[in-house]
Design a protein around this motif. Structure first.
Motif, mmCIF file in Angstrom:
data_model
loop_
_atom_site.group_PDB
_atom_site.id
_atom_site.type_symbol
_atom_site.label_atom_id
_atom_site.label_comp_id
_atom_site.label_asym_id
_atom_site.label_seq_id
_atom_site.Cartn_x
_atom_site.Cartn_y
_atom_site.Cartn_z
ATOM 1 N N GLY A 144 -0.236 3.600 4.296
ATOM 2 C CA GLY A 144 0.959 2.654 4.329
ATOM 3 C C GLY A 144 1.874 3.220 5.442
ATOM 4 O O GLY A 144 2.982 2.636 5.379
ATOM 5 N N ASP A 145 1.275 4.035 6.283
ATOM 6 C CA ASP A 145 2.202 4.223 7.600
ATOM 7 C C ASP A 145 2.504 3.098 8.422
ATOM 8 O O ASP A 145 1.638 2.699 9.063
ATOM 9 C CB ASP A 145 1.677 5.624 8.266
ATOM 10 C CG ASP A 145 2.373 5.990 9.402
ATOM 11 O OD1 ASP A 145 3.173 5.168 9.828
ATOM 12 O OD2 ASP A 145 2.216 7.073 9.853
ATOM 13 N N ALA A 146 3.578 2.671 8.288
ATOM 14 C CA ALA A 146 3.786 1.151 9.058
ATOM 15 C C ALA A 146 3.651 1.573 10.498
ATOM 16 O O ALA A 146 3.058 0.574 11.294
ATOM 17 C CB ALA A 146 5.426 0.912 8.647
ATOM 18 N N ARG A 157 0.884 -1.100 0.014
ATOM 19 C CA ARG A 157 -0.014 -0.029 0.039
ATOM 20 C C ARG A 157 0.893 1.192 0.026
ATOM 21 O O ARG A 157 0.623 2.167 -0.789
ATOM 22 C CB ARG A 157 -0.911 0.058 1.220
ATOM 23 C CG ARG A 157 -2.066 -0.802 1.139
ATOM 24 C CD ARG A 157 -2.980 -0.929 2.351
ATOM 25 N NE ARG A 157 -3.664 -2.187 2.339
ATOM 26 C CZ ARG A 157 -4.978 -2.035 2.176
ATOM 27 N NH1 ARG A 157 -5.360 -0.676 1.877
ATOM 28 N NH2 ARG A 157 -5.887 -2.952 2.004
ATOM 29 N N ALA A 158 2.114 1.234 0.717
ATOM 30 C CA ALA A 158 2.868 2.393 0.806
ATOM 31 C C ALA A 158 3.537 2.696 -0.385
ATOM 32 O O ALA A 158 3.491 3.707 -0.887
ATOM 33 C CB ALA A 158 3.793 2.042 1.883
ATOM 34 N N ALA A 159 3.861 1.605 -1.215
ATOM 35 C CA ALA A 159 4.307 1.743 -2.476
ATOM 36 C C ALA A 159 3.331 2.115 -3.580
ATOM 37 O O ALA A 159 3.579 2.227 -4.606
ATOM 38 C CB ALA A 159 4.870 0.582 -2.942
ATOM 39 N N LEU A 187 -6.519 5.647 10.914
ATOM 40 C CA LEU A 187 -7.080 4.918 9.955
ATOM 41 C C LEU A 187 -6.410 5.409 8.621
ATOM 42 O O LEU A 187 -6.114 4.749 7.603
ATOM 43 C CB LEU A 187 -8.328 4.508 10.170
ATOM 44 C CG LEU A 187 -8.902 3.912 11.127
ATOM 45 C CD1 LEU A 187 -10.362 3.630 11.167
ATOM 46 C CD2 LEU A 187 -8.312 2.341 10.956
ATOM 47 N N GLN A 188 -6.520 6.815 8.538
ATOM 48 C CA GLN A 188 -5.816 7.401 7.156
ATOM 49 C C GLN A 188 -4.465 7.223 6.996
ATOM 50 O O GLN A 188 -3.826 6.917 5.783
ATOM 51 C CB GLN A 188 -6.406 8.995 7.471
ATOM 52 C CG GLN A 188 -7.709 9.161 7.072
ATOM 53 C CD GLN A 188 -8.132 10.627 7.531
ATOM 54 O OE1 GLN A 188 -7.558 11.316 8.443
ATOM 55 N NE2 GLN A 188 -8.953 11.048 6.722
ATOM 56 N N ARG A 189 -3.643 7.349 8.070
ATOM 57 C CA ARG A 189 -2.332 6.802 8.086
ATOM 58 C C ARG A 189 -2.166 5.383 7.659
ATOM 59 O O ARG A 189 -1.340 5.233 6.961
ATOM 60 C CB ARG A 189 -1.531 6.908 9.497
ATOM 61 C CG ARG A 189 -1.500 8.557 9.864
ATOM 62 C CD ARG A 189 -1.133 8.733 11.276
ATOM 63 N NE ARG A 189 0.020 7.873 11.492
ATOM 64 C CZ ARG A 189 0.285 7.473 13.017
ATOM 65 N NH1 ARG A 189 -0.653 7.664 13.934
ATOM 66 N NH2 ARG A 189 1.279 6.805 13.148
#
Lengths: 279, 202
Positions: free
Chosen positions: B30-32, A95-97, B24-26
């Motif tokens: 993709g905020d680990a 997702r981050a990517a 949840l938006q983080r």
């Protein structure tokens, strides 16, 4: 602002209320989806949110069982944190990517919600293995190690071990196991075993695989994953080494489930093909 | 449960201030770290909901793992203009837990819940300790009829099926369903109205 609810939408509201409080069967779900497509007045979540707000109200009642003052047990929290690590390095990283994950296979059980229906597949082998490894490491962290994994024994020698048990398979509720025969052979001292099958319906490995679960009386959480396998469609038979991902202390039930290719880390156990229970 | 001004909540028993905005938006971005934060913040809440909607603690232990996976995957659907974060979390959790119950065809039996007094109003919330949405919902409850309050408490708090509620209360099944539906609709209307008022004022 959301439009007010009109009581003329009785059937739709009835289904939304039922879903919010006790769920819907597949036919009702299909009916609800059809009705929602016919109106722009509802998102479909309205009464679920109301029920959720009320659930929060009730859970805050002083002294209520399950109130937030009762913390999640440490073991469950540790398993969740292991799961979170896997998420962060797998699907979360994707997702981050910027990769959308609708088709990204991950661990877990199937959901009716197509937005969250990702499953394990051949391309996700590494992610799944990472999940299993993380979970195993986390579990071993707080469960006492029962035995060191021994060298792999030839299958024929396992049955000759003094503590080896042989248990016949019985059909489970799923029709794939209606005519199952064979047995499971397990030695606790060797932490090794194998299974034989006849009459277990062959599956298309691109769609489903069988997975063994070992229910362990010494554990409180999930059964131990015993590995995935296929039945040879030409012979209808299989002899499979048990690949227990964790040490087994006190096996109380061996169960075969039908799962997506590659297996799952936590089975929803909705399709149980066969069981073998030490008496 | 949290209380406080918009975007912030306080858990009295933890005596620390927690910012709930956009966690949840983080996750959706993709905020680990947000995934771990999600557990830290909501584990106890999800656990409490799971205990209500599973027939055993062992089931609850299994279920919370599924719930959190769903939460992480569903994070991008969270819209703070529609619901508070705790409400969204509880909504996703309840859906997952109700799904599990249905698949296993195993409702919680009233006998497992101890003695249920359908008229018991002692289970009133500590309104100083709940989220904004829940605080509004608590007020909304006061506007409902006694019968509506009773069936909603038995359904949502005790996890009883509609049929079980009919047995416990002596109401016809259709009346149970009607009371549940009308009660939820009224609570929803009050929640929406309050949210609209807040938005207009800000």
């Amino acid at each position: 602002m959301t439009a007010p609810m009109h009581h003329s939408d009785d059937r739709l509201l009835e289904l939304l209320a039922d879903r919010a409080t006790e769920g819907l069967d597949p036919a009702q779900t299909a009916e609800l989806e059809r009705l929602l497509r016919q109106t722009a007045a509802y998102s479909g979540d309205e009464l679920d949110r109301a029920a959720a707000a009320l659930a929060s109200v009730y859970c805050s009642a002083p002294g209520a069982p399950g109130a937030p003052s009762e913390s999640m047990p440490d073991g469950v929290r540790a398993a969740l944190e292991a799961q979170a690590k896997t998420w962060r390095t797998g699907e979360g990283a994707a997702r981050a990517a910027g990769a959308r994950t609708a088709a990204t296979p991950v661990f877990g059980e199937p959901s009716r919600d197509p937005n969250v229906a990702g499953r394990i597949g051949a391309g996700a082998g590494l992610a799944w293995m990472a999940a299993a490894a993380c979970l195993m490491l986390a579990l071993l962290g707080w469960w006492p190690r029962i035995a060191t994994t021994p060298p792999e024994l030839p299958l024929d020698r396992i049955a000759a071990l003094p503590d080896a048990v042989r248990i016949a398979w019985a059909p489970g509720p799923d029709e794939t196991g209606a005519e199952v025969e064979g047995e499971v052979v397990w030695s606790n001292s060797a932490q090794s075993g194998y299974m034989t099958f006849r009459g277990l319906r062959p599956l298309d490995p691109s769609q489903n695989q069988y997975q063994l679960w070992i229910f362990d009386g010494s554990r409180e959480l999930h059964p131990v994953d015993g590995g995935v396998f296929d039945i040879d469609p030409r012979t209808g038979e299989a002899r499979v080494r048990i690949d227990a991902k964790l040490p087994v202390g006190q096996p109380t039930l061996f169960a075969i489930t039908v799962e997506p290719p590659g297996g799952v880390v936590v089975s929803d156990q909705t399709r149980i093909a066969a069981v073998a229970s030490p008496s | 449960m949290p209380t406080g001004s918009s975007g912030t909540h306080q858990y009295p028993h933890r005596a620390k201030r927690i910012v709930t905005e956009s966690l949840l938006q983080r996750i959706a971005r993709g905020d680990a770290d947000a995934v771990k934060d999600c557990i830290d913040r909501y584990a106890d809440l999800v656990w409490s909901i799971a205990l209500r909607l599973t027939p055993s603690r062992a089931e609850a232990e299994d279920a919370v793992q599924d719930v959190f996976i769903d939460l992480w995957r569903s994070a991008e659907r969270f819209d703070p203009s529609v619901a508070s974060e705790p409400t969204f979390i509880v909504m996703i959790a309840r859906r997952r837990l109700i799904d599990r119950l249905r698949r296993r065809s195993r409702r919680i039996q009233p006998s497992e819940l101890g003695d249920i007094d359908p008229q018991n109003s002692d289970e009133t919330p500590d309104r100083a300790a709940i989220s904004e949405d829940a605080a509004i919902a608590a007020k909304a409850l006061d506007e409902l009829s006694k019968d509506q309050q009773t069936v909603l408490r038995l359904s949502i708090h005790h996890g009883c099926s509609h049929s079980q509620i009919a047995e416990i209360t002596g109401m016809p099944l259709g009346t149970v369903k009607t009371n549940i539906r009308r009660g939820l609709i009224r609570v929803r209307e009050i929640l929406e109205s309050s949210r609209s008022t807040t938005e207009a004022a800000s």
